[in-house]
Design a protein around this motif. Sequence first.
Motif, short mmCIF file in Angstrom:
data_model
loop_
_atom_site.label_atom_id
_atom_site.label_comp_id
_atom_site.label_asym_id
_atom_site.label_seq_id
_atom_site.Cartn_x
_atom_site.Cartn_y
_atom_site.Cartn_z
N PRO A 186 0.83 -1.21 0.00
CA PRO A 186 0.00 0.00 0.00
C PRO A 186 0.86 1.26 0.00
O PRO A 186 2.09 1.20 0.16
N LEU A 187 0.21 2.40 -0.18
CA LEU A 187 0.90 3.69 -0.06
C LEU A 187 1.16 3.94 1.42
O LEU A 187 0.27 3.79 2.26
N GLN A 188 2.39 4.33 1.76
CA GLN A 188 2.75 4.41 3.17
C GLN A 188 3.39 5.72 3.58
O GLN A 188 3.27 6.13 4.74
N LEU A 189 4.10 6.40 2.69
CA LEU A 189 4.89 7.56 3.11
C LEU A 189 4.39 8.89 2.54
O LEU A 189 4.44 9.91 3.23
N ILE A 190 3.88 8.90 1.30
CA ILE A 190 3.59 10.19 0.66
C ILE A 190 2.46 10.96 1.35
O ILE A 190 2.35 12.17 1.16
N ASP A 191 1.66 10.26 2.15
CA ASP A 191 0.56 10.96 2.82
C ASP A 191 1.04 11.94 3.89
O ASP A 191 0.30 12.84 4.28
N ILE A 192 2.27 11.78 4.40
CA ILE A 192 2.76 12.70 5.43
C ILE A 192 3.70 13.76 4.86
O ILE A 192 4.21 14.60 5.61
N VAL A 330 9.95 6.75 10.79
CA VAL A 330 9.65 5.85 9.67
C VAL A 330 10.44 4.56 9.89
O VAL A 330 11.66 4.59 10.02
N MET A 331 9.73 3.42 9.95
CA MET A 331 10.36 2.14 10.24
C MET A 331 9.76 1.04 9.37
O MET A 331 8.61 1.10 8.98
N HIS A 332 10.57 0.02 9.10
CA HIS A 332 10.06 -1.18 8.43
C HIS A 332 9.19 -1.93 9.43
O HIS A 332 9.48 -1.95 10.63
N PRO A 333 8.10 -2.57 9.00
CA PRO A 333 7.24 -3.30 9.92
C PRO A 333 7.98 -4.33 10.78
O PRO A 333 7.62 -4.53 11.95
N GLU A 334 9.02 -4.97 10.25
CA GLU A 334 9.76 -5.94 11.05
C GLU A 334 10.55 -5.27 12.17
O GLU A 334 10.69 -5.83 13.26
N ASP A 335 11.06 -4.06 11.91
CA ASP A 335 11.76 -3.32 12.97
C ASP A 335 10.77 -2.84 14.03
O ASP A 335 11.07 -2.87 15.23
N TRP A 336 9.60 -2.39 13.60
CA TRP A 336 8.59 -1.97 14.57
C TRP A 336 8.11 -3.17 15.39
O TRP A 336 7.78 -3.03 16.57
N GLN A 337 8.06 -4.33 14.79
CA GLN A 337 7.67 -5.53 15.52
C GLN A 337 8.59 -5.76 16.72
O GLN A 337 8.13 -6.08 17.82
N GLY A 338 9.90 -5.57 16.51
CA GLY A 338 10.84 -5.74 17.62
C GLY A 338 10.59 -4.76 18.74
O GLY A 338 10.73 -5.09 19.93
N VAL A 339 10.19 -3.52 18.40
CA VAL A 339 9.88 -2.52 19.43
C VAL A 339 8.61 -2.90 20.16
O VAL A 339 8.54 -2.85 21.40
N VAL A 367 4.49 6.64 14.31
CA VAL A 367 5.39 5.72 13.60
C VAL A 367 4.75 5.34 12.28
O VAL A 367 3.64 4.80 12.25
N VAL A 368 5.42 5.64 11.17
CA VAL A 368 4.95 5.26 9.84
C VAL A 368 5.69 4.00 9.43
O VAL A 368 6.92 3.99 9.34
N GLN A 369 4.96 2.92 9.19
CA GLN A 369 5.57 1.66 8.78
C GLN A 369 5.66 1.64 7.25
O GLN A 369 4.65 1.63 6.56
N ALA A 370 6.88 1.65 6.73
CA ALA A 370 7.12 1.73 5.29
C ALA A 370 8.03 0.59 4.85
O ALA A 370 9.08 0.37 5.46
N GLU A 371 7.64 -0.09 3.79
CA GLU A 371 8.38 -1.26 3.31
C GLU A 371 9.25 -0.96 2.09
O GLU A 371 9.89 -1.87 1.56
N ALA A 372 9.26 0.28 1.62
CA ALA A 372 10.05 0.60 0.43
C ALA A 372 11.55 0.44 0.71
O ALA A 372 12.34 0.30 -0.22
N ARG A 373 11.93 0.45 1.96
CA ARG A 373 13.32 0.28 2.37
C ARG A 373 13.44 -0.98 3.19
O ARG A 373 12.56 -1.30 3.99
N ALA A 374 14.52 -1.72 3.02
CA ALA A 374 14.69 -2.99 3.71
C ALA A 374 14.77 -2.77 5.23
O ALA A 374 15.15 -1.70 5.71
N ALA A 375 14.40 -3.81 5.98
CA ALA A 375 14.50 -3.75 7.43
C ALA A 375 15.95 -3.53 7.86
O ALA A 375 16.88 -3.92 7.16
N GLY A 376 16.13 -2.89 9.00
CA GLY A 376 17.48 -2.65 9.51
C GLY A 376 17.85 -1.18 9.56
O GLY A 376 18.83 -0.81 10.20
N SER A 377 17.08 -0.34 8.89
CA SER A 377 17.34 1.10 8.89
C SER A 377 16.00 1.83 8.98
O SER A 377 14.99 1.37 8.45
N GLY A 378 16.01 2.98 9.65
CA GLY A 378 14.80 3.78 9.79
C GLY A 378 15.12 5.25 9.64
O GLY A 378 16.25 5.63 9.29
N LEU A 379 14.14 6.09 9.92
CA LEU A 379 14.29 7.53 9.71
C LEU A 379 13.46 8.27 10.74
O LEU A 379 12.36 7.83 11.10
#
Length: 436
Positions: A186-192, A330-339, A367-379
């Motif tokens: 889905p669209l995840q980042l452009i809305d903000i 901004v985080m990958h869903p897998e990184d947010w899962q760990g939190v 927290v915006v969960q975005a998958e366009a970037r691989a897990a392991g890095s956030g913003l």
Amino acid sequence: MSTLDEVREKLAAKQDELKKVFDEAEVTTDSGEKSYDFARVKSLGDNVRGSIAVAEKVKAMDDELNELGEKADKLEAAERAAKGLAEREKVRGRPPMPGGRGNHPSVADRVKSLGEMLAEEKAYSDWIKRGTPGGIDFSYDVLPSDVLAKAMQVETLLTKALMTTAAGYAPESVRLPGFVEATTRPLQLIDIIPMAQTGQAVIKYMEETTRTHGAAETAEGGTYAESTFIFTERSSDVRKITDSVPVTDEQLDDVPMMSGYVNGRLMFGVRQRLDTQVYVGNGTAPNLRGIVNVAGIQTQARGADPVPDAFYKGMTKVRTIGRAVPTHHVMHPEDWQGVRLMRTTDGVYIWGSPSEAGPERMWGLAVVQAEARAAGSGLVGSFQPPWITLFERSGVDIQVGYTGTQFVEGKRTVRADMRAALTLGRPAAFCNVTGL
């Protein structure tokens, strides 16, 4: 509290209080990992002692932070709405969109999807009656943001049902209306990201790259102190994003089918690609330069810190170096899962019980969960108009024509494109968090 600045000021103070509690509770295990022992916390006073009591207090403080963050989001949205109203007032005199009735069409008449405008286009219906010779072009004077928003309203109930029979006499089989969509991101980042219009092929702006205040006390008759301010011109090229789909002659005759494809496939495909580009585009033509690849954004490595600590340190850099107010993580869903699954040493979930959905917020920020970037890095960054803007250059253009051998195959290609540019007025207002 009635103003956005007052809410943000209280939010920052509460963030610092909660950070102090976590600093006191932090312990290092034998394996070198960091954890939390809330029995060590003393800053909350003598009435709040013991891991359970402290954990409950921490949850209450986190809930208050989330409430303040939601208030800040609402106030910020209200301010954006006010600015948007002012911008719309400037274009009230523009011509109505296709399909408008009379000199004063209603909003419902003016804002139509591309598929509906295509279905109502007389030139298109005349072209179908002539046997679809050659190709045909259409161009509409519309706001891209209006059309992109309309494209999300996928209308499947008008698609045609198909009746098939076997050889000989057999009961009819009627296909259910619509279709089951395949899975896609889905669209995840452009809305903000704040959006604006432009009529230029390149967005140019001035950035104050040197700001040295030399103000100093001076004796009578002495030489005045001198400051230094240097500006640098920056630019961001407008890039084109495209999508297309081949259709048969029969589908061209089926107007609702065309509407479904234009709205539900082409428009979404363009927006989904834009959602990826504004985050991780590498800047090499024809790509946009995404946020994480803009020179000057800051970096915070996690190291041995818990993930929330790394993001808080990133927030601090945005405040003290970027001199901006952080608004989103901004985080990958897998990184947010760990939190979300973090627990204290005695098993208490920090982000709420598993029986609760839990807030998608950290340190009071959404927290915006975005998958366009691989897990392991956030913003973490300040997604406000002074620091970041997504510019739309042109309206969405829809064309129908032949490619390759489609003429003898009874096919056409429907294509869509848009042009956009992303600018970061202050790269230091964003911090890349790595090693998650």
